[in-house]
Design a protein around this motif. Sequence first.
Motif, PDB file in Angstrom:
ATOM      1  N   TYR A   1       0.833  -1.210   0.000  1.00  0.00           N
ATOM      2  CA  TYR A   1       0.000   0.000   0.000  1.00  0.00           C
ATOM      3  C   TYR A   1       0.865   1.256   0.000  1.00  0.00           C
ATOM      4  CZ  TYR A   1      -2.845   3.819   1.703  1.00  0.00           C
ATOM      5  OH  TYR A   1      -3.445   5.039   1.843  1.00  0.00           O
TER       6      TYR A   1
ATOM      7  N   ALA B   1       0.764   3.964  -2.977  1.00  0.00           N
ATOM      8  CA  ALA B   1       0.379   5.357  -2.736  1.00  0.00           C
ATOM      9  C   ALA B   1       1.468   6.317  -3.202  1.00  0.00           C
ATOM     10  CB  ALA B   1       0.084   5.565  -1.252  1.00  0.00           C
TER      11      ALA B   1
ATOM     12  N   GLU C   1       1.068   8.967  -6.408  1.00  0.00           N
ATOM     13  CA  GLU C   1       1.236  10.406  -6.228  1.00  0.00           C
ATOM     14  C   GLU C   1       2.263  10.992  -7.189  1.00  0.00           C
ATOM     15  OE1 GLU C   1      -0.467  12.564  -4.388  1.00  0.00           O
ATOM     16  OE2 GLU C   1      -1.781  10.891  -3.852  1.00  0.00           O
TER      17      GLU C   1
ATOM     18  N   ILE D   1      -6.138   0.313  -1.427  1.00  0.00           N
ATOM     19  CA  ILE D   1      -5.643   1.206  -2.491  1.00  0.00           C
ATOM     20  C   ILE D   1      -6.788   1.853  -3.282  1.00  0.00           C
ATOM     21  CG2 ILE D   1      -3.507  -0.106  -2.710  1.00  0.00           C
ATOM     22  CD1 ILE D   1      -4.570  -1.192  -5.396  1.00  0.00           C
TER      23      ILE D   1
ATOM     24  N   VAL E   1      -6.874   5.621  -3.099  1.00  0.00           N
ATOM     25  CA  VAL E   1      -5.683   6.379  -3.496  1.00  0.00           C
ATOM     26  C   VAL E   1      -5.944   7.092  -4.815  1.00  0.00           C
ATOM     27  CG1 VAL E   1      -3.254   6.237  -4.149  1.00  0.00           C
ATOM     28  CG2 VAL E   1      -4.137   4.799  -2.293  1.00  0.00           C
TER      29      VAL E   1
END
Length: 324
Positions: free
Chosen positions: A108, A112, A116, A157, A160
């Motif tokens: 995870y 993430a 990003e 997720i 996200v």
Amino acid sequence: MALLEVIRSDKVQDDIRRLLTPLTFDRKALLVFVSAFIVSSLGFRFEINDWQTFFKIDSIRRIIRNYSEQFANFMSVSGDDLSPRSGLLSSHILKNFADDSDIVHCLYTLYAAAAEAEDYDSYLADLRVELMRYGAIEPMLSEANKHPMIMSYYNQIRSVRDTVNNSDYWLQVGIASTSYDDLDGAQIAFDNAYSRERKKKEPRLRRIDNYYSRFEMKKAVAEIDSDKAFKLFYDANVRLTKQIFEDNNRHYPFKTSRQFVGVAARHFDKWDDDQKNQFLDMMRDVRQRAIRYRETKGDTSPDVGFLIKETAALLARLRAEGSA
């Protein structure tokens, strides 16, 4: 294979366990190690600064100094580069020494971070795609509670960035759910995958079609109503057989032979003569397609060979039962 045998030996197992035990008392160090093994098993490499960013650690080099024996045995530290010494060892350690909950936490965290940064870093964009793939994450987890761990990861997720609206995310959830016979969950996932993909300017449905058809065949085996099962299987088989000769279809649908056997065992005796004959015609057709595929493509895949063998045996058995 020789290296794998060495890794599995009792002495090496004991040495690995002795070396890794101190990390269990240092959460940040443990997460760096587990994550490094994860990205190594996926074929990626990252610099020390990347690891500091992923886990918001002030100094990876301090961890390297504190666990010099562990890094010397498992990691290669060269300049700014930090990576496990062996991809094979990485996979083995994840499977046998890392806790599933720690693996999911690291998956995870990496996902993430990659999500990003993917807009400006293509390498991390590639990592995010791999971290979404069921086929990539499934081998990392132990057999004991694999299904709940995988679904826990996918549930985490989903929030996200825009993952919840990513059709491939839902496809991977559908594949995972189908693999563990969660047919209700798979149906929801595939419906979401189709819904998201169809909103695109140029939707690409073939890959979803392929896995959805496999799901439908599995659903046909589980279906109580034999007429509904026939319709499910018929539609799925038509969709799959259209793809067999496509060069760009690396997910060719020859695994369906197992479903022919399952559907026949569950429903064949309950069908009327027309349904039985259509089912036999479908089997003959897909078998001939498999033989032609093997001859024209030179394909020696176990899936192709298995389909040819199993459908021949099933046809012979059903013909014998019909003439009895």
